[in-house]
Motif scaffolding. Structure first.
Motif: not given
Length: 411
Positions: A60-62, A66-73, A105-114
């Motif tokens: 989740l942390e990374v 990555a999401h913070w960087s995407l928002q900056m882009f 993909p359940s863990r990935v989906l949970a991280n994205f949702a969080e």
């Protein structure tokens, strides 16, 4: 020659060093100097990066970084206070194509949702309409020539807002934003010695005789990080290994029509994306054997792609796109600094007081550059800004236990 006194000196003008310089200036440091051994920023690993901007990670942390960087882009000119956008960010989407083994993909989906990131299991039929030229087959190609009937699962993980950027333009924009706040770039300044005084300052000498003095010193030297650490007799607890990684590019034929996303194929063990404003196709490998060529001297390695690698990548690219001609193909090689312990960087204070390292981004660091700059600056100053990433600065500490990783450049 006189010594230039600074608030902070950064060794390395790649995206990590330049992003950190910008963020240090945002925190009020008036004299921040970047010392780059090359002729310009992004002249090392950053400039040769495939510059994929994707969010999916094993933790989740990374993903959050990555999401913070995407928002900056997505808000590039506003966040950097620039008029012109040179980042080249292209939100073409990222499609993850699983292999024959089940992909949960359940863990990935949970991280994205969080964290509120755009990621979903998209119907394969919808993705095929969106990207008509891309073969979504989950089966790997047999390089020995055995054929198979292509088949795809009913749905694939899709990052709708992700994509890729221009690594050179991105770093130049971060530099321009930093220069507006007082950051200085000193190109062709190879560091040859560092002296740490008991008073908590560092005197940094360069090959041309110029000297810099500062109470804060950051090693963001990429593949040269071990060489810089050795100048202060600093030995990191994890192994940082310069590693040669190849990529291949070919022209895009007219029969490959429509939009093309970034794609990552677990079966073929490759990733790819459009290049040169869509006129070319770039492909790289995520196979372990292609991420294990260690380099002893980062100033002396083969920058050309091998004929064998190009041939193998073209076979795999032809599996993903129906192309009647082979086209013009070229390959190149870059150096990454692989942390062989867990494929994640060390960002921490080590050695003499005031000395910091940001080493070992292992080939997946470009997309993290904007967020890591804020995180490193926070670590160097103990000053948090309201818009900083919500990740503990100790997450990448030198004395941590290895971080959970999927291994390799995908981490």
């Amino acid at each position: 020659m006189s010594t230039k006194t600074c608030d902070a000196v950064i060794i390395g003008g790649g995206i990590m060093g330049v992003s950190t310089a910008f963020q240090l200036a945002r925190r009020g440091l008036k004299q921040v100097a970047i010392l780059e051994k090359g002729p310009h920023v992004a002249s090392g690993s950053t400039g040769q990066s495939s510059a994929v901007v994707r969010l999916r990670y094993a933790n989740l942390e990374v993903t959050r970084l990555a999401h913070w960087s995407l928002q900056m882009f997505q808000q590039w000119t506003e966040r950097l206070e620039l008029v012109e956008n040179r980042s080249g960010f292209s939100p073409v989407g990222v499609v993850w194509i699983p292999g024959d083994e089940d992909d949960d993909p359940s863990r990935v989906l949970a991280n994205f949702a969080e964290i509120g990131a755009a990621g979903e299991m998209a119907p394969t039929a919808e993705l095929q309409r969106r990207y008509p030229a891309l073969n979504l087959c989950r089966h790997p190609i047999d390089l020995a020539g055995k054929t198979h009937d292509c088949g795809a699962p009913a749905a694939l993980f899709w990052e709708a807002e992700s994509g890729y950027a221009d690594p050179q333009g991105t770093t130049e924009d971060l530099l321009r934003a930093g220069q507006a706040l007082g950051v200085e770039l000193h190109a062709r300044h190879e560091v040859t010695s560092i002296v740490s005084s008991k008073g908590g300052t560092f005197e940094v000498s360069c090959a041309d005789g110029q000297r810099f003095s500062a109470g804060r010193l950051l090693n963001a030297a990429g593949p040269w990080c071990n060489r810089v650490n050795a100048l202060l007799d600093v030995q990191l607890p994890m192994n940082m290994q310069p590693t040669r990684v190849q990529m291949a590019v070919r022209n895009r034929p007219q029969d490959v029509s429509g939009d093309i996303p970034v794609f990552i194929s677990a079966g073929d063990q490759v990733y790819g994306r459009p290049e040169a404003r869509g006129s070319q196709l770039l492909i790289g490998s995520v196979a372990a054997e292609d991420e294990s060529e260690r380099v002893e001297d980062p100033d002396d390695f083969d920058t050309n792609g091998s004929p064998e690698f190009r041939e193998r990548m073209m076979h795999k690219l032809h599996h993903r796109f129906v192309m009647q001609s082979r086209g013009r193909v070229h390959g190149y090689a870059a150096l990454y600094t692989v942390n062989t312990d867990d494929w994640h960087p060390i960002v921490d204070a080590v050695g003499p007081e005031g000395y910091f390292v940001a080493n070992g981004f292992s080939g997946h660091g470009f997309k993290l550059g904007p967020s890591m700059g804020a995180m490193i600056a926070r670590r160097m100053t103990d000053q948090a800004l309201p818009d900083d990433p919500e990740v503990d600065v100790g997450y990448f500490a030198a004395d941590r236990s290895p971080i959970h990783s999927s291994g390799g450049v995908l981490a």
